[in-house]
Write an enzyme that holds these catalytic residues in place. Structure first.
Site, PDB file in Angstrom:
ATOM      1  N   CYS A  10       0.867  -1.180   0.000  1.00  0.00           N
ATOM      2  CA  CYS A  10       0.000   0.000   0.000  1.00  0.00           C
ATOM      3  C   CYS A  10       0.904   1.231   0.000  1.00  0.00           C
ATOM      4  CB  CYS A  10      -0.969  -0.018   1.181  1.00  0.00           C
ATOM      5  SG  CYS A  10      -0.180   0.005   2.810  1.00  0.00           S
ATOM      6  N   ASN A  13       2.356   1.411   4.358  1.00  0.00           N
ATOM      7  CA  ASN A  13       2.658   0.147   5.055  1.00  0.00           C
ATOM      8  C   ASN A  13       2.401   0.254   6.558  1.00  0.00           C
ATOM      9  OD1 ASN A  13       5.494  -2.088   5.618  1.00  0.00           O
ATOM     10  ND2 ASN A  13       3.394  -2.647   5.156  1.00  0.00           N
ATOM     11  N   CYS A  15      -1.318   0.848   7.406  1.00  0.00           N
ATOM     12  CA  CYS A  15      -2.754   0.545   7.534  1.00  0.00           C
ATOM     13  C   CYS A  15      -3.137  -0.710   6.750  1.00  0.00           C
ATOM     14  CB  CYS A  15      -3.610   1.723   7.069  1.00  0.00           C
ATOM     15  SG  CYS A  15      -3.399   3.215   8.066  1.00  0.00           S
ATOM     16  N   ARG A  16      -3.274  -0.584   5.418  1.00  0.00           N
ATOM     17  CA  ARG A  16      -3.877  -1.660   4.637  1.00  0.00           C
ATOM     18  C   ARG A  16      -2.988  -2.881   4.466  1.00  0.00           C
ATOM     19  NH1 ARG A  16      -5.094   2.164  -0.280  1.00  0.00           N
ATOM     20  NH2 ARG A  16      -3.206   3.073   0.637  1.00  0.00           N
ATOM     21  N   SER A  17      -1.745  -2.688   4.011  1.00  0.00           N
ATOM     22  CA  SER A  17      -0.924  -3.882   3.726  1.00  0.00           C
ATOM     23  C   SER A  17      -0.529  -4.642   4.991  1.00  0.00           C
ATOM     24  CB  SER A  17       0.279  -3.553   2.827  1.00  0.00           C
ATOM     25  OG  SER A  17       1.141  -2.629   3.416  1.00  0.00           O
ATOM     26  N   ASP A 127      -8.026   3.745   1.210  1.00  0.00           N
ATOM     27  CA  ASP A 127      -7.110   4.178   2.261  1.00  0.00           C
ATOM     28  C   ASP A 127      -7.914   4.653   3.480  1.00  0.00           C
ATOM     29  OD1 ASP A 127      -5.205   5.371   3.805  1.00  0.00           O
ATOM     30  OD2 ASP A 127      -4.333   6.558   2.177  1.00  0.00           O
TER      31      ASP A 127
HETATM   32  P1  4NP Z   1      -1.729   2.821   4.109  1.00  0.00           P
HETATM   33  O1  4NP Z   1      -2.358   4.159   4.701  1.00  0.00           O
HETATM   34  O2  4NP Z   1      -1.205   3.169   2.728  1.00  0.00           O
HETATM   35  O3  4NP Z   1      -2.870   1.903   4.060  1.00  0.00           O
HETATM   36  O4  4NP Z   1      -0.623   2.391   5.054  1.00  0.00           O
HETATM   37  C1  4NP Z   1      -1.676   5.383   4.757  1.00  0.00           C
HETATM   38  C2  4NP Z   1      -0.882   5.653   5.831  1.00  0.00           C
HETATM   39  C3  4NP Z   1      -0.250   6.881   5.908  1.00  0.00           C
HETATM   40  C4  4NP Z   1      -0.430   7.816   4.912  1.00  0.00           C
HETATM   41  C5  4NP Z   1      -1.226   7.525   3.838  1.00  0.00           C
HETATM   42  C6  4NP Z   1      -1.850   6.294   3.756  1.00  0.00           C
HETATM   43  N1  4NP Z   1       0.187   9.077   4.996  1.00  0.00           N
HETATM   44  O5  4NP Z   1      -0.081   9.924   4.141  1.00  0.00           O
HETATM   45  O6  4NP Z   1       0.980   9.319   5.925  1.00  0.00           O
END
Ligand code: 4NP
Length: 157
Positions: A10, A13, A15-17, A127
């Site tokens: 994602c 790294n 939240c989703r992955s 996200d």
């Molecule tokens: P992820 O979520 O891609 O599912 O880990 C996010 C975590 C942090 C951010 C964006 C998406 N960020 O902009 O910091």
């Protein structure tokens, strides 16, 4: 069965992955396939390298019996494209980023994770970072469905 190496990707790294890694690892271990399937996750971005998963994701996963607290964020690296057999991304942005970072010979390995959840109307795992806890529950539901499809795909060889 030949060992299969799976990388979930994602943006951050955190939240989703990490939730995809945790859910799929749990499914694989319940099937007794942990020696056959290797699993990791990574982010396209570098902001959160070394961080634990988002606390909201850890809580939502724990409520389903899945502990992801031992994970630490890392960024996708060049060697991932040759090492992993399947690189499963959460959204079209991740897909574009990885296609632009990798040589054409590796593009066939990169897929949207929800391609393995054919009953889903959605094509992307959204996200959840800037939303509420509902977002994390929705992400887990999508991930659970795609994980079942992914395992069937691997078992089918
Ligand atoms: P992820 O979520 O891609 O599912 O880990 C996010 C975590 C942090 C951010 C964006 C998406 N960020 O902009 O910091």
């Amino acid at each position: 069965m030949k060992k299969t190496k799976i990388l979930f990707v994602c943006l951050g790294n955190i939240c989703r992955s990490p939730m995809a890694e945790g859910v799929f690892r749990d499914l694989v271990s319940r099937e007794g396939l942990e020696n056959e399937i290797e699993i990791d996750s990574a982010g396209t971005g570098s902001w959160h390298i070394g961080k634990t998963p988002d606390p909201r994701g850890m809580r939502a996963s724990a409520a389903r019996g899945i502990d992801i607290s031992g994970q630490r964020a890392r960024q996708v690296k060049n060697g991932d494209f040759s090492y992993y057999d399947l690189i499963l991304v959460m959204d079209h942005d991740n897909l574009q980023t990885l296609i632009s970072l990798s040589a054409p010979e590796y593009h066939h390995k990169i897929h949207l994770f929800l391609d393995f959840a054919p009953a889903s109307y959605e094509t992307e795992v959204p996200d959840p970072y800037f939303g509420g806890t509902d977002g994390f529950e929705h992400v887990l539901n999508l991930i659970e469905a795609a994980s079942r499809g992914l395992l069937l795909h691997i078992q089918a060889g």
